[in-house]
Write a protein that holds these residues in place. Structure first.
Motif, short mmCIF file in Angstrom:
data_model
loop_
_atom_site.label_atom_id
_atom_site.label_comp_id
_atom_site.label_asym_id
_atom_site.label_seq_id
_atom_site.Cartn_x
_atom_site.Cartn_y
_atom_site.Cartn_z
N TYR A 74 16.59 -7.72 -7.66
CA TYR A 74 15.83 -7.79 -6.41
C TYR A 74 16.72 -8.04 -5.20
O TYR A 74 16.51 -7.47 -4.13
N TYR A 77 18.34 -4.85 -3.91
CA TYR A 77 17.46 -3.97 -3.15
C TYR A 77 17.08 -4.57 -1.80
O TYR A 77 16.76 -3.84 -0.86
N TYR A 119 12.95 0.98 -9.42
CA TYR A 119 13.02 -0.46 -9.66
C TYR A 119 11.69 -1.13 -9.33
O TYR A 119 11.17 -1.93 -10.12
N ASN A 120 11.14 -0.83 -8.17
CA ASN A 120 9.92 -1.52 -7.74
C ASN A 120 8.72 -1.16 -8.60
O ASN A 120 7.92 -2.03 -8.96
N TYR A 121 8.60 0.12 -8.98
CA TYR A 121 7.45 0.49 -9.81
C TYR A 121 7.65 0.09 -11.28
O TYR A 121 6.67 -0.12 -12.00
N PHE A 123 9.05 -2.75 -11.94
CA PHE A 123 8.64 -4.15 -11.78
C PHE A 123 7.11 -4.25 -11.85
O PHE A 123 6.55 -5.09 -12.59
N LEU A 124 6.42 -3.39 -11.11
CA LEU A 124 4.96 -3.41 -11.12
C LEU A 124 4.40 -3.06 -12.48
O LEU A 124 3.37 -3.62 -12.91
N TYR A 153 3.97 -12.05 -7.92
CA TYR A 153 5.04 -11.05 -7.93
C TYR A 153 4.51 -9.68 -7.50
O TYR A 153 5.19 -8.94 -6.78
N ARG A 154 3.31 -9.33 -7.94
CA ARG A 154 2.78 -8.02 -7.57
C ARG A 154 2.56 -7.91 -6.06
O ARG A 154 2.89 -6.89 -5.44
N ILE A 157 6.00 -7.44 -4.33
CA ILE A 157 6.58 -6.10 -4.47
C ILE A 157 5.84 -5.09 -3.60
O ILE A 157 6.47 -4.25 -2.93
N TYR A 158 4.53 -5.16 -3.57
CA TYR A 158 3.80 -4.22 -2.72
C TYR A 158 4.09 -4.45 -1.24
O TYR A 158 4.14 -3.50 -0.45
N ASP A 160 6.94 -5.38 -0.03
CA ASP A 160 8.24 -4.73 0.20
C ASP A 160 8.11 -3.21 0.25
O ASP A 160 8.72 -2.55 1.10
#
Length: 331
Positions: A74, A77, A119-121, A123-124, A153-154, A157-158, A160
């Protein structure tokens, strides 16, 4: 996705110890190389392992592959965003790990850019898999906390993703005109939840900004309630002050948006039940949640401090001035 899998290796390790203590209880092992969400949800140890994998993904190393030096979790990024803007100076563009973003080359359809999305998806996906397993679990107190952790966390990430992928006016006439012709204004990223099916995921357009804002606020409100009496054992786990910090961030984000684009406030109110009165309402909410964080913990925040030769960041405790000082000085 409704039908999700993780590798048998992790599950076998988690379930084997449970079997050794409960040999009289019939356990169903996966017959293939994977375990189903239903099977994971019936094992406290497996659920704990899955949630821990969500937390650990913060520091995932080379999640996309070995070829990109920025792909170390994280923080890597986050540095991409700093490099792409004006807050992070790349003094050796040809050799800097973040030079692609610092000099803005290869920012089209290239792997070096795809890593951000991946990376982000990913993570999701980890978060949503854990939430799916928790739906199958019992109502033990720790499962309530696990759900709050995942929702925190969700939301993060969204938040970001919205910042990185929503097109905003640049002042460059050609770019802004092209964005308008393609109806790119006001749309962000696809929303994927634990309930999203594979078919829905394959036909999932980018969501409008107001839908994602509502989604983030709902996740944070649920997390706040679920973690209200949670005492985290380690600092890498979200707790109530962390949720309040994210609340402060999203309300500040919204207030700043409505200050620049007042018409977006009407769009949001016409399409959601948030009923936000004004940009000032958002700023007041941001200050309220930031104050809750400042009053609840003894942590310090980053403040620029100039030394004899370099500009460095150090930690200062400024409980007296609080959020207003933070806004005034731009730290």
């Amino acid at each position: 996705m409704k039908k999700k899998y993780i590798t048998k290796l992790m599950i076998a390790a988690c379930l084997s110890s449970a079997l050794s203590l409960n040999s009289c209880i019939e356990e169903v092992f996966p017959e293939s190389s994977t375990a189903t969400i239903d099977q994971i949800g019936k094992s406290d140890q497996a659920i704990s392992a899955m949630v821990n994998s969500v937390v650990a993904f913060i520091n995932a190393f080379r999640s996309y592959g070995p070829q990109f030096y920025h792909d170390f979790g994280y923080s890597g990024y986050n540095l991409i965003r700093e490099s792409a803007c004006e807050d992070f100076f790349c003094h050796e563009p040809k050799f800097d790990f973040f030079d692609t973003y610092g000099v803005c080359n290869d920012l089209g359809d290239a792997d070096v850019v795809n890593t951000i999305w991946y990376y982000n998806y990913k993570f999701l996906n980890n978060v949503n898999n854990a939430l799916s397993a928790l739906e199958k679990a019992d109502d033990a107190p720790e499962n309530k906390y696990y759900k709050g952790i995942c929702l925190s966390y969700r939301a993060m990430i969204y938040m970001d993703l919205v910042r990185m992928y929503e097109y905003k006016k640049t002042g460059v006439e050609k770019l802004d005109a092209e964005a308008a012709s393609k109806n790119l204004y006001g749309i962000t990223v696809p929303i994927i939840t634990a309930e999203t099916t594979e078919e829905e995921g394959r036909n999932n357009p980018r969501a409008p900004f107001y839908a994602v804002y509502k989604f983030i606020l709902d996740d944070l409100a649920s997390a706040e309630e679920l973690l209200s009496d949670y005492q985290r054992p380690t600092k890498n786990l979200p707790c109530t002050p962390v949720v309040h910090g994210l609340m402060a961030r999203i309300w500040l984000e919204m207030g700043s948006r409505f200050e620049l684009y007042p018409e977006d406030l009407n769009t949001l109110n016409n399409n959601t039940d948030l009923n936000i009165a004004s940009k000032e309402t958002c700023f007041t909410k941001a200050a309220e949640y930031a104050r809750k964080v400042i009053n609840a913990v003894s942590y310090t925040h980053l403040r620029a401090h100039e030394t004899g030769r370099n500009l460095v960041c150090r930690l200062l405790l400024e409980k007296k001035n609080g959020f207003c000082c933070t806004l005034t000085h731009g730290t």
